[in-house]
Design an enzyme around this catalytic site. Sequence first.
Site, PDB file in Angstrom:
ATOM      1  N   HIS A 211      41.432 -15.100   3.065  1.00 20.56           N
ATOM      2  CA  HIS A 211      41.516 -14.478   4.431  1.00 20.56           C
ATOM      3  C   HIS A 211      41.479 -15.330   5.665  1.00 20.56           C
ATOM      4  O   HIS A 211      41.964 -17.112   5.945  1.00 20.56           O
ATOM      5  CB  HIS A 211      40.099 -14.337   5.006  1.00 20.56           C
ATOM      6  CG  HIS A 211      38.981 -15.465   4.967  1.00 20.56           C
ATOM      7  ND1 HIS A 211      39.175 -15.750   6.010  1.00 20.56           N
ATOM      8  CD2 HIS A 211      38.242 -15.684   4.234  1.00 20.56           C
ATOM      9  CE1 HIS A 211      38.360 -16.522   6.369  1.00 20.56           C
ATOM     10  NE2 HIS A 211      37.603 -16.935   4.795  1.00 20.56           N
TER      11      HIS A 211
ATOM     12  N   GLU B  34      33.212 -15.384  -0.888  1.00 18.76           N
ATOM     13  CA  GLU B  34      32.389 -16.778  -0.866  1.00 18.76           C
ATOM     14  C   GLU B  34      31.294 -16.790  -1.457  1.00 18.76           C
ATOM     15  O   GLU B  34      30.711 -16.745  -1.910  1.00 18.76           O
ATOM     16  CB  GLU B  34      32.838 -17.088   0.888  1.00 18.76           C
ATOM     17  CG  GLU B  34      32.667 -18.525   0.512  1.00 18.76           C
ATOM     18  CD  GLU B  34      34.006 -19.427   0.612  1.00 18.76           C
ATOM     19  OE1 GLU B  34      33.414 -19.988  -1.207  1.00 18.76           O
ATOM     20  OE2 GLU B  34      34.775 -19.340   1.177  1.00 18.76           O
TER      21      GLU B  34
END
Length: 201
Positions: A11, A84
């Site tokens: 990202h 994550e």
Amino acid sequence: MPQAVFYLLRHAATLWNLGKRIQGQWDSELAPAGKARAGELAPSLAGLGLARILTSDLGRAKATAGILNLALRLPVTLDRRLREQHFGEWTGRYWRDIPADALAAAEAAGWNFTPPGGESRAEVRQRAEHALVDAARANAGRSVLVVTHQGVIKAVLYHLLGRAFLPDEPPAFDVGRVQQIVCRGGSLSVGALDIVLPDRP
């Protein structure tokens, strides 16, 4: 069986990334420079012949996919297994505030690196690989952009590369670039590292 090809992309940078603050499964806004970089990258990604975007369901990954999709215009699938690593009690803290001995001990555990109250790198690898194998079944013969996180990309690729995930290992790839993974018959393998993107169409 037709193979599925995944292009893994981290990202865009967030405000917490720039401040060296641990996000884990919390979120912060994309930094202006991160947004700009994602916008610049999108036209080059279009040259990969992508059929879909698969993204973590965390805000920073979804926001990055949204920026990219202004140019790519692809269907998007969310998968929480691409989140994550959960950093437990360290979430929200600055890296500089983690006691050096605690951080060194955690990193020395390699695949068993587990922040207090969080999950291990091995657990991240397992759930992320399951997500990719499932996505391969749904996208046989296609290329898919995967917008996810540094911890996920490292866990999947380091496992495929046979790395011990220890702090003295040299980097295997640039996490800021696109990495390719191929799935055939439910088995993942490294396609190419640090992909040079095609010229803008």
